[in-house]
Write a protein that holds these residues in place. Structure first.
Motif, short mmCIF file in Angstrom:
data_model
loop_
_atom_site.label_atom_id
_atom_site.label_comp_id
_atom_site.label_asym_id
_atom_site.label_seq_id
_atom_site.Cartn_x
_atom_site.Cartn_y
_atom_site.Cartn_z
N TYR A 148 0.77 -1.18 0.03
CA TYR A 148 0.04 0.16 0.06
C TYR A 148 0.66 1.31 -0.01
O TYR A 148 0.57 2.24 -0.56
CB TYR A 148 -0.91 0.02 1.12
CG TYR A 148 -0.30 -0.05 2.59
CD1 TYR A 148 0.06 0.88 3.22
CD2 TYR A 148 -0.01 -1.34 3.23
CE1 TYR A 148 0.70 0.88 4.44
CE2 TYR A 148 0.68 -1.72 4.27
CZ TYR A 148 1.10 -0.50 4.87
OH TYR A 148 1.61 -0.69 6.21
N LEU A 149 2.01 1.39 0.56
CA LEU A 149 2.79 2.46 0.56
C LEU A 149 3.40 2.64 -0.59
O LEU A 149 3.81 1.60 -1.49
CB LEU A 149 4.04 2.28 1.61
CG LEU A 149 3.53 2.51 3.09
CD1 LEU A 149 4.69 2.16 4.08
CD2 LEU A 149 2.97 3.97 3.55
N PRO A 150 3.76 3.85 -1.15
CA PRO A 150 4.38 4.03 -2.66
C PRO A 150 5.72 3.47 -2.72
O PRO A 150 6.40 3.24 -1.70
CB PRO A 150 4.30 5.49 -2.58
CG PRO A 150 4.35 6.09 -1.27
CD PRO A 150 3.39 5.03 -0.46
N ASP A 151 5.90 2.93 -3.88
CA ASP A 151 7.35 2.55 -4.27
C ASP A 151 8.51 3.74 -3.60
O ASP A 151 8.28 4.81 -3.88
CB ASP A 151 7.71 2.34 -5.49
CG ASP A 151 9.24 1.67 -6.02
OD1 ASP A 151 10.10 2.70 -6.14
OD2 ASP A 151 9.29 0.72 -6.12
N PRO A 152 9.44 3.32 -2.79
CA PRO A 152 10.41 4.32 -2.07
C PRO A 152 11.01 5.10 -3.14
O PRO A 152 11.30 6.34 -2.96
CB PRO A 152 11.28 3.30 -1.21
CG PRO A 152 11.29 2.20 -1.72
CD PRO A 152 9.84 1.94 -2.48
N LEU A 153 11.28 4.41 -4.38
CA LEU A 153 12.33 5.34 -5.51
C LEU A 153 11.59 6.27 -6.03
O LEU A 153 11.76 7.07 -6.90
CB LEU A 153 12.92 4.25 -6.19
CG LEU A 153 14.00 3.62 -5.63
CD1 LEU A 153 14.52 2.53 -6.49
CD2 LEU A 153 15.01 4.30 -4.93
N SER A 154 9.96 6.00 -6.05
CA SER A 154 8.88 7.01 -6.93
C SER A 154 8.72 8.31 -5.97
O SER A 154 8.02 9.23 -6.58
CB SER A 154 7.83 6.20 -7.12
OG SER A 154 7.04 6.00 -6.14
N VAL A 155 8.73 8.17 -4.69
CA VAL A 155 8.48 9.12 -3.85
C VAL A 155 9.31 10.32 -4.14
O VAL A 155 10.56 10.27 -3.62
CB VAL A 155 8.51 8.90 -2.36
CG1 VAL A 155 8.20 10.14 -1.70
CG2 VAL A 155 7.48 7.63 -2.15
N GLU A 156 8.98 11.73 -4.65
CA GLU A 156 9.63 12.70 -4.85
C GLU A 156 9.45 13.90 -3.65
O GLU A 156 10.26 14.78 -3.69
CB GLU A 156 9.47 13.32 -6.33
CG GLU A 156 9.87 12.23 -7.32
CD GLU A 156 9.59 12.84 -8.72
OE1 GLU A 156 8.98 14.02 -8.62
OE2 GLU A 156 9.91 12.15 -9.79
N SER A 157 8.58 13.38 -2.94
CA SER A 157 8.09 14.75 -2.01
C SER A 157 7.30 14.07 -0.60
O SER A 157 6.59 13.29 -0.96
CB SER A 157 7.40 15.86 -2.60
OG SER A 157 6.14 15.38 -3.22
N ALA A 158 7.82 14.19 0.45
CA ALA A 158 7.08 13.80 1.65
C ALA A 158 7.17 14.75 2.53
O ALA A 158 7.96 15.76 2.51
CB ALA A 158 7.78 12.53 2.16
N VAL A 159 6.21 14.74 3.54
CA VAL A 159 6.15 15.88 4.53
C VAL A 159 5.86 15.12 5.83
O VAL A 159 4.92 14.29 5.89
CB VAL A 159 5.07 17.13 4.36
CG1 VAL A 159 3.57 16.41 4.28
CG2 VAL A 159 5.19 18.01 5.34
N ASP A 160 6.62 15.51 6.99
CA ASP A 160 6.12 14.85 8.42
C ASP A 160 5.51 16.03 9.15
O ASP A 160 6.28 17.10 9.52
CB ASP A 160 7.48 14.38 8.99
CG ASP A 160 7.36 13.82 10.36
OD1 ASP A 160 6.23 13.81 10.94
OD2 ASP A 160 8.43 14.00 11.13
N ILE A 161 4.19 15.81 9.39
CA ILE A 161 3.46 16.78 10.04
C ILE A 161 3.54 16.55 11.52
O ILE A 161 3.34 15.32 12.04
CB ILE A 161 2.01 16.97 9.59
CG1 ILE A 161 1.85 17.37 8.18
CG2 ILE A 161 1.17 17.91 10.33
CD1 ILE A 161 2.32 18.77 7.94
N CYS A 162 3.76 17.57 12.50
CA CYS A 162 4.19 17.34 14.03
C CYS A 162 5.40 16.43 14.20
O CYS A 162 5.24 15.56 14.83
CB CYS A 162 2.84 16.81 14.70
SG CYS A 162 1.41 17.58 14.55
N THR A 163 6.46 17.04 13.58
CA THR A 163 7.59 16.30 13.42
C THR A 163 8.34 15.86 14.75
O THR A 163 9.04 15.14 15.13
CB THR A 163 8.61 17.02 12.55
OG1 THR A 163 9.69 16.09 12.20
CG2 THR A 163 9.24 18.16 13.07
N GLY A 164 8.04 16.92 15.89
CA GLY A 164 9.02 16.76 17.12
C GLY A 164 10.14 16.72 17.12
O GLY A 164 10.87 17.63 16.46
N SER A 165 10.91 15.53 17.32
CA SER A 165 12.37 15.59 17.25
C SER A 165 12.90 15.38 16.05
O SER A 165 14.14 15.32 15.75
CB SER A 165 12.79 14.39 18.19
OG SER A 165 12.22 13.19 17.90
#
Length: 328
Positions: A148-165
């Protein structure tokens, strides 16, 4: 009610504590000695756990091994090693501090781990223990890859919301080598710690930190993947927190009356920031029934971890109403 100590009594108490730790360092010699002693002290003090450990034995092992900069999952080769005087004093002091302050052991050593990856932490951030880290490792390091998660090499943009540390943003940079990763938090203090972790893991060219409320500092940017472990503890649960959890920043827990205030906002705002074919992975704690009743038309995929079957969901961009037409 016990009478409050005056300054002289406080000074004597601190001197007694110092003498006690010196005595301990003089009597205990091996790592096994300190592990046994720490377990006894932790049990007698009825400490609470949940910051990467669940028992007195595991917490004592973590505190001792991380203090000595040893692998935190391997006790046996070192149990009968004789410790240097400085190491013995430091361990005695940290064991005593763990008992008297009731702060999580990670705050005393300055480190926390996700799937064996070490991160810097202090009291400006919650001690990271996200289920999402486990999911990323299990899905992407498995033999067949993720269904279900996208192919790791195809991901060109990602965001971590509430990133904390910043731990999940750092892991995202490692799993998605072609991605530009944004990381957002409302707390400036937390972002200072995240900055240290980004530098520690050498991903400064890939991860950009933003201060602000959820997607607000990102403008109209869209992503292939949204990762978020937002505050999701309800007020009643927070009121019953043991001291170890009270030592962490309250804003990192506070999800409102039922724990889902921020999750609702994420579901409302995420469609404007997702590319077609992407999706959001979100940790929510124990609010599955509330979410499913409130959003009956959303196709949540609940993800199983070692400790939970419904603390994290995945939802695809299309399920949130994102289409190719919207992208154009």
């Amino acid at each position: 009610m016990q009478p409050r100590r005056n300054d002289k009594q406080n000074q004597k108490h601190e001197m007694d504590k110092a003498l006690n730790t010196d005595d301990i360092a003089g009597e205990l010699v091996t790592l096994r000695d300190y592990w046994r002693y720490a377990i006894s002290r932790f049990n007698a003090a009825n400490l609470s756990y949940g910051h990467g450990t669940t028992t007195a034995s595991d917490d004592a092992a973590f505190l001792i091994l991380d203090t000595l900069d040893l692998p935190i999952d391997v006790l046996d080769p070192f149990l009968d090693a004789r410790l240097l005087p400085a190491e013995r004093r430091l361990l005695a002091e940290r064991i005593e501090t763990r008992v008297t302050s009731r702060k999580p052991s990670s705050y005393l050593t300055g480190h926390a781990y996700i799937q064996g990856v070490r991160f810097l932490v202090d009291e400006r951030v919650i001690v990271p223990r996200s289920h999402i880290g486990e999911i990323l490792f299990s899905e992407y390091l498995g033999e067949t890859g993720s269904s279900y998660l996208p192919d790791p090499l195809s991901v060109e943009s990602a965001v971590d919301i509430c990133t904390g540390s910043g731990c999940l943003a750092v892991l995202a940079a490692k799993f998605f080598p072609n991605a530009e990763v944004d990381a957002v938090d409302l707390s400036r203090d937390a972002l200072e710690v995240a900055k240290l972790n980004v530098a520690e893991h050498g991903v400064e060219d890939q991860v950009t930190l933003h201060q602000g409320d959820l997607f607000a500092p990102l403008g109209k940017k869209k992503y292939d993947l949204i990762i978020t472990n937002p505050p999701y503890v309800d007020h009643e649960a927070m009121e019953g927190f043991p001291e170890e959890f009270q030592a962490e920043p309250a804003m990192a827990f506070d999800g409102g009356v039922d724990g889902l205030d921020i999750v609702r906002r994420l579901l409302a705002e995420a469609p404007k920031h997702l590319n077609p074919g992407g999706g959001m992975i979100c940790e929510i704690g124990s609010g599955r029934e509330i979410l499913e009743e409130e959003f009956p038309d959303l196709d949540f995929m609940w993800l199983e971890t070692a400790e939970s079957q419904d603390a994290v969901f995945w939802i695809g961009a299309e399920a949130l109403g994102v289409s190719d037409q919207k992208r154009r």
